[in-house]
Design an enzyme around this catalytic site. Structure first.
Site, short mmCIF file in Angstrom:
data_model
loop_
_atom_site.label_atom_id
_atom_site.label_comp_id
_atom_site.label_asym_id
_atom_site.label_seq_id
_atom_site.Cartn_x
_atom_site.Cartn_y
_atom_site.Cartn_z
N ARG A 37 -28.26 37.76 25.81
CA ARG A 37 -29.25 38.09 24.78
C ARG A 37 -28.52 38.33 23.46
NH1 ARG A 37 -34.15 37.94 22.28
NH2 ARG A 37 -34.86 39.98 21.54
N GLY A 38 -28.98 37.70 22.40
CA GLY A 38 -28.49 38.06 21.07
C GLY A 38 -27.66 37.01 20.38
N ASP A 40 -25.56 37.58 18.03
CA ASP A 40 -24.22 38.09 17.77
C ASP A 40 -23.24 37.69 18.87
OD1 ASP A 40 -25.71 39.63 19.46
OD2 ASP A 40 -24.75 41.53 18.88
N ARG A 42 -23.79 35.38 21.12
CA ARG A 42 -23.86 33.93 21.31
C ARG A 42 -22.80 33.24 20.46
NH1 ARG A 42 -27.79 30.15 22.79
NH2 ARG A 42 -27.27 28.07 22.03
N GLY A 69 -38.93 34.18 23.39
CA GLY A 69 -40.21 34.89 23.28
C GLY A 69 -40.53 35.72 24.50
N GLU A 103 -35.44 36.21 33.61
CA GLU A 103 -34.31 35.43 34.11
C GLU A 103 -33.60 36.19 35.22
OE1 GLU A 103 -32.78 32.95 30.12
OE2 GLU A 103 -31.56 34.55 31.00
#
Length: 569
Positions: A37-38, A40, A42, A69, A103
């Site tokens: 998540r994110g 930054d 990534r 989303g 997920e």
């Protein structure tokens, strides 16, 4: 995981067993799925991890959707299902996304239903915060609208996954992110190798496990920090390349760079040694294009290579001169590097490695041979009812040679019993061309005298004491002892413990076939070993006349000698 992976939690033995023994699913399309998540992480940690996985040829899925989303797509759920491993990167805002939590629920489901392996990474977040939903991680989780059912699923998934063995980026044992990425990639590769490790029936790697273990002992026994060359030796079709490939894929994760050079003998014929060495250097150094100055490397190139622990396989080498350029590669690589060479010629291997580091590939034993043959002849691991004795005849003919077993099995597939009987009867007289084509390479590389002695042994001397064979051949003006030594090195003959000359049945059949074809050429010498052929040749008028003339001359000579002896006395 032990000393290799620095973990915070201990995984239960039953969990490890269930994940490692799960057979590979042919429907899976991804090696690894990365859940994170994110933006930054990534653009930082995740991108470095993904790139490192790809460099190791690990097919890792990374979701391109930056703005996740509320609803997870069905295609993404399917992607998770089709992955062997899920790498979950827990960061401070991971629980902020319902998408990521969904997920995680799917990943846990796949772990329980299909044995998918899951590796959690706690990136700048305390593992206890994830387990107990406290701190910033817990605060992010509590933002969601209350959905009792979903919240319960999410809590359960977070609890289960965060309790698995994994990595803490803030651990004192991990000095840098690059070190963390390297550890993760190595363990992912190790687990993938282990996942495919036993699926030998589909890949027809029958009997490979013991041979791989022997090779690993030769490669890593005594010291892992030296530079070592290990040879794989054996006759054509015995499985040298197959073994080298399997060892290469299992151990390449231990090295900084790796390169498999296939068909060296053929490649040297197509291009120069320098061109081939240039390709090797480019692969080891990660250079996609560009010219590398060989045989001399630039100082910077050489320094880059000296910093790497590399694994190189040179497959099918039959001339020591082809390995002259090897010296530079081995000298310039870092300690811990390994080079594997496959060859039909033992002398070629002795020139570049210690004799105790040469492994002679053995023939398949009977039950292994029957298993491999059946995979090709019946598409199962045992013969069909009614074909048992015919199958035994086929494996006796192949005598443990994997190539011959594959070729024969493929030729026999879907044929009736009468066709089998006819084909096996024909093979006694006429060898299979596809098998002989591979075996003949070793013969074609012999000199004239070596070929002559090989054919003599194939036609007359198999099973005879070595001393007797050498005396007979020496009397014919041939240097038997040294030539027999070369034939042994070339894997064309063997010498038993009681000093008897031996030869694989397929090589003997090849030798007799070559001798038969050569006998048709005008002026060629004729080797006769078959009773019917002997009778046929001796019954021809030309041979009969010459034989009669020889016998008359011989007896006249004996009469003359006898007369001289009588006069002398």
């Amino acid at each position: 995981m032990g000393n290799i992976v620095r973990t915070l939690f201990v995984q239960q033995p039953s969990t490890l067993a269930s994940t490692s023994s799960t057979p590979p699913d042919q429907c899976k399309t991804w090696d690894a799925f990365i859940s994170f998540r994110g933006k930054d992480i990534r653009q930082g940690f995740v991108s470095h991890l993904h790139d490192a996985l790809l460099r190791k040829q690990i097919n890792a899925f990374l979701d391109k959707n930056l703005d996740k989303g509320q609803e997870i797509s069905s295609s993404l759920l399917e992607t998770i299902e089709k992955s062997y491993i899920s790498v979950v990167i827990f960061s401070e805002n991971y629980a902020d996304s319902p998408w990521c939590l969904d997920e995680l629920v799917k990943i846990l489901e796949c772990k329980k239903t299909s044995g998918q392996m899951v590796l959690p990474i706690f990136y700048h977040v305390d593992p206890a915060d994830v387990q107990e939903l406290r701190g910033k991680f817990g605060k992010a989780f509590r933002k969601h609208k209350k959905d009792v059912k979903k919240e319960k699923e999410w809590r359960h998934a977070l609890k289960e996954i965060s309790n698995l063995a994994g990595w803490d980026s803030q651990s004192r044992n991990i000095e840098s992110e690059s070190e963390l990425v390297e550890e993760i990639v190595n363990i992912v590769l190790e687990k993938l190798n282990h996942t495919f490790k036993g699926d030998y029936e589909d890949n027809d790697l029958v009997g490979i496990e013991l041979r791989v273990q022997i090779m690993e002992e030769l490669l890593f026994s005594e010291s892992i920090n030296d530079k070592r060359v290990v040879g794989i030796w054996g006759m054509g079709g015995i499985g040298k390349t197959t073994l080298a490939q399997e060892v290469f894929h299992r151990i390449k994760a231990k090295f900084d760079s790796h390169c498999f050079v296939a068909n060296v003998r053929e490649e040297i014929m197509k291009q120069t040694s320098n061109a081939l060495r240039g390709k090797i250097f480019r692969q080891l150094l990660g250079e996609k294009d560009g010219y590398i100055d060989t045989p001399r490397l630039g100082a910077f190139m050489r320094r880059r290579l000296q910093s790497k622990k590399v694994l190189i396989v040179f497959d099918d080498v039959d001339d020591p001169n082809e390995l002259k350029f090897l010296g530079g590669i081995c000298d310039w690589c870092n300690m811990g590097s390994r080079i594997i060479i496959t060859s039909r010629d033992r002398q070629t291997l002795i020139n570049v490695c210690f004799e105790e580091h040469i492994y002679e590939v053995e023939e398949l034993i009977d039950h292994e041979a029957l298993h491999l043959f059946s995979l090709y002849a019946f598409k199962q691991d045992h013969p069909k009812e009614g074909y048992e004795k015919l199958s035994e005849m086929a494996i006796r003919y192949a005598k443990g040679n994997p190539l011959a077993l594959r070729v024969l099995g493929s030729n026999m597939y879907s044929k009736g019993i009468e066709d089998w009987e006819s084909e096996l009867k024909k093979l006694k007289e006429i060898p299979d061309l596809n098998i002989q084509k591979v075996l003949r390479i070793s013969y074609d590389n012999l000199d004239r005298y070596q070929k002559s002695i090989f054919l003599d042994i194939a036609c007359f001397f198999k099973g005879e004491p070595r001393g007797r064979v050498e005396r007979i051949l020496d009397a014919c003006g041939l240097s038997a002892r040294s030539t027999i030594g070369r034939l042994i090195d070339k894997s064309l003959i063997t010498i038993s413990l009681n000093n008897v000359v031996g030869m694989h049945d397929l090589l003997q059949q090849m030798g007799k076939e070559i001798a038969y074809e050569e006998s048709k050429q005008p002026g060629a010498s004729i080797r006769l070993w078959n009773y019917n052929d002997i009778c046929r040749v001796l019954s021809t008028e030309t041979v009969r006349t010459k034989l009669e003339q020889f016998l008359v001359s011989f007896f006249l000579y004996l009469s003359f000698v006898r007369t001289v002896v009588l006069i002398w006395n």
